[in-house]
Design an enzyme around this catalytic site. Sequence first.
Site, PDB file in Angstrom:
ATOM      1  N   ASN A 190      16.572   2.474  37.907  1.00 25.60           N
ATOM      2  CA  ASN A 190      15.991   3.792  38.110  1.00 25.60           C
ATOM      3  C   ASN A 190      16.782   4.872  37.372  1.00 25.60           C
ATOM      4  O   ASN A 190      16.347   5.364  36.330  1.00 25.60           O
ATOM      5  CB  ASN A 190      15.932   4.105  39.605  1.00 25.60           C
ATOM      6  CG  ASN A 190      15.123   5.351  39.908  1.00 25.60           C
ATOM      7  OD1 ASN A 190      14.910   6.186  39.043  1.00 25.60           O
ATOM      8  ND2 ASN A 190      14.664   5.473  41.131  1.00 25.60           N
ATOM      9  N   ASP A 191      17.957   5.199  37.860  1.00 26.34           N
ATOM     10  CA  ASP A 191      18.696   6.323  37.285  1.00 26.34           C
ATOM     11  C   ASP A 191      19.066   6.109  35.820  1.00 26.34           C
ATOM     12  O   ASP A 191      19.173   7.071  35.068  1.00 26.34           O
ATOM     13  CB  ASP A 191      19.962   6.576  38.107  1.00 26.34           C
ATOM     14  CG  ASP A 191      19.625   6.931  39.549  1.00 26.34           C
ATOM     15  OD1 ASP A 191      18.623   7.641  39.742  1.00 26.34           O
ATOM     16  OD2 ASP A 191      20.339   6.490  40.456  1.00 26.34           O
ATOM     17  N   VAL A 192      19.244   4.838  35.405  1.00 25.26           N
ATOM     18  CA  VAL A 192      19.698   4.582  34.034  1.00 25.26           C
ATOM     19  C   VAL A 192      18.588   4.759  33.006  1.00 25.26           C
ATOM     20  O   VAL A 192      18.827   4.659  31.807  1.00 25.26           O
ATOM     21  CB  VAL A 192      20.307   3.165  33.885  1.00 25.26           C
ATOM     22  CG1 VAL A 192      21.526   3.021  34.783  1.00 25.26           C
ATOM     23  CG2 VAL A 192      19.284   2.089  34.189  1.00 25.26           C
ATOM     24  N   VAL A 193      17.339   5.011  33.482  1.00 26.02           N
ATOM     25  CA  VAL A 193      16.246   5.268  32.542  1.00 26.02           C
ATOM     26  C   VAL A 193      15.625   6.645  32.791  1.00 26.02           C
ATOM     27  O   VAL A 193      14.520   6.921  32.352  1.00 26.02           O
ATOM     28  CB  VAL A 193      15.133   4.193  32.630  1.00 26.02           C
ATOM     29  CG1 VAL A 193      15.620   2.872  32.074  1.00 26.02           C
ATOM     30  CG2 VAL A 193      14.636   4.023  34.056  1.00 26.02           C
ATOM     31  N   ALA A 236      20.952   7.386  43.221  1.00 30.96           N
ATOM     32  CA  ALA A 236      21.581   8.695  43.112  1.00 30.96           C
ATOM     33  C   ALA A 236      20.758   9.761  43.833  1.00 30.96           C
ATOM     34  O   ALA A 236      21.176  10.898  43.947  1.00 30.96           O
ATOM     35  CB  ALA A 236      21.768   9.079  41.640  1.00 30.96           C
TER      36      ALA A 236
END
Lengths: 483, 115
Positions: free
Chosen positions: A403-406, A444
Amino acid sequence: MLTTYAQFAIGVVDLAAAILFLYGLQRMSSPVTAPSGIKVAGIGMAVAVVASFLYIFSVDDAAKPFLVMNIALALIALAIGGGIAWVAGKRVAMTAMPQMVAIYNGLGGGAAGAIAAVELYGSKTHGLTQLGVTLLGALIGAVSLSGSLIAWGKLDGILNHPLRFKGQRWVNALIVLATLVIGGGILFLASGGAIAQVGVAGMITTFFVLALILGIALTLPIGGADMPVVISVYNAFTGLAVGLEGFVLQNPALMIAGMVVGAAGMLLTLLMAQAMNRSIANVLFTNFGDAPAQKQGAIEGELKPTQAGDAGIAMRYAAKVIIIPGYGLAVAQGQQKLYEFVKLLQAGGVDVKFAIHPVAGRMPGQMDVLLAEAGVPYDMIFQLEDINADFATTDIALVIGANDVVNPAARSDKTSPIFGMPILNADKAKQVFVVKRGEGKGYAGIVNTLFYGDNCNMVYGDAQAVLIKMIEAVRGLGLPAAA
Amino acid sequence: MDFAIDISGFVAVYIFMLAGFAGWVIIGHVPAILHTPLMSGSNFVHGIVVVGGIFALLNASSLQQQVFGFLAVLLGAGNAAGGYAVTDRMLAMFQLGGASKPKLAHARAHRTKTS
């Protein structure tokens, strides 16, 4: 005479152990030699533990009446502690590895603290330097113990929400101050030769309690997404504590091993923080994810759900697919099914690659380990800087449990707490499929604007269940394998 | 001859300095793909604290010292045994993983830029 032989033997074995540790770590720095590296270090550990029983030839006079009892206690403790941890380490699921590392690390910190307790309560230290070093090691070890346990709780999902309140930093600063004052007080009393004085034992106990509270207080406000960095910091802490207690016990093997880990852990922490484009201080002291919550109205577009089967078929007809795995894949244990699906696509002539973000999962490199477990060849796995340019020419980006890494907000939205973090540019692909358990936010706690993009469709469900459906759908097409 | 070890003052500082430098250099060359096993591996290495625990326990001369000494060995043994088991399992996967030829090239591609 016997004492001299024993000391000589311990000296030689500990020297050998130190060499084996360094050589083992050195071998661990390449994937080819790594598996033998841990075995080399393991031999060092085994001989050092066996040789440590030669200390029975040189115990303090005061301890001689207790010797038989103490030997028995040592053997029992080794059997119980080692036995339980060994079985747990062998049985735990690969996805729970980060928690296990956290807990084993806490045990090491606790052991360093307990050694300091023996030295302190028994007034065994000689001189102020030794006392000061013992106290410092006790402080760091105790913080590492309680902090690691909190980190374990967060990773294991027992503690779900970061605990934050106003003025928390002041409270923490106060605890630090109180701990230092008590430690200084113990040193002051000792300098007056009053270490055996009534009240000092109470101060030592207070010192340990404060240190343990400090570890808890420091870790509680940190969000779960930052736990890898936190564990790495505590790993370095434990190493440092072990090194310091090694000095107190006049054991060079402990000093060397502890300090090597302390330095290595610090560097590893720096590398991780770098991958997130944040400083270590920022990770530890900023309430990440606490930034003003984005208003839902500020996001254009809507979530567009689609069926797993449809997504699978679309990928079968694509020319180029990039897969971005995240922690959700690990939780669902979907790595085997994922590779099965990928092999199916490859048989149909689709060009498939894996893209790994440096902080995907709960530990750096966790996704590499997971894919390696499923048997994915190394040459299909690409790191961020090597693959990011490829997304623009990619037909489909499949995001599984990440999720957060994209999240493109890291590139464009200055108010986003993850602004500036390098991300995988999945949004540049012609079509994006996101496999996700529900509409919830990522670890996050930030809304992901990628999901609302025109080119993105959501596939809701457990990663493994979704992959099984995709496999069935593609098999159902009955297409012949490409030549 | 006396083989008792006596480390004091600057000798200790030198040992810490050199060991710290060694750790820094060794880890500096580790590719990102090995970060998790390496964190776990270094976690195992500080399990050597169990040796210090055994020393403290063997020299314990009161119930209180025995309790803390026992605790030190118990926790230290857990650190060492658990750290080894977990790291060994992680690294064993790298042996199985895929084709053997591209391994080296890939490992090189995985090298992180160290500062």
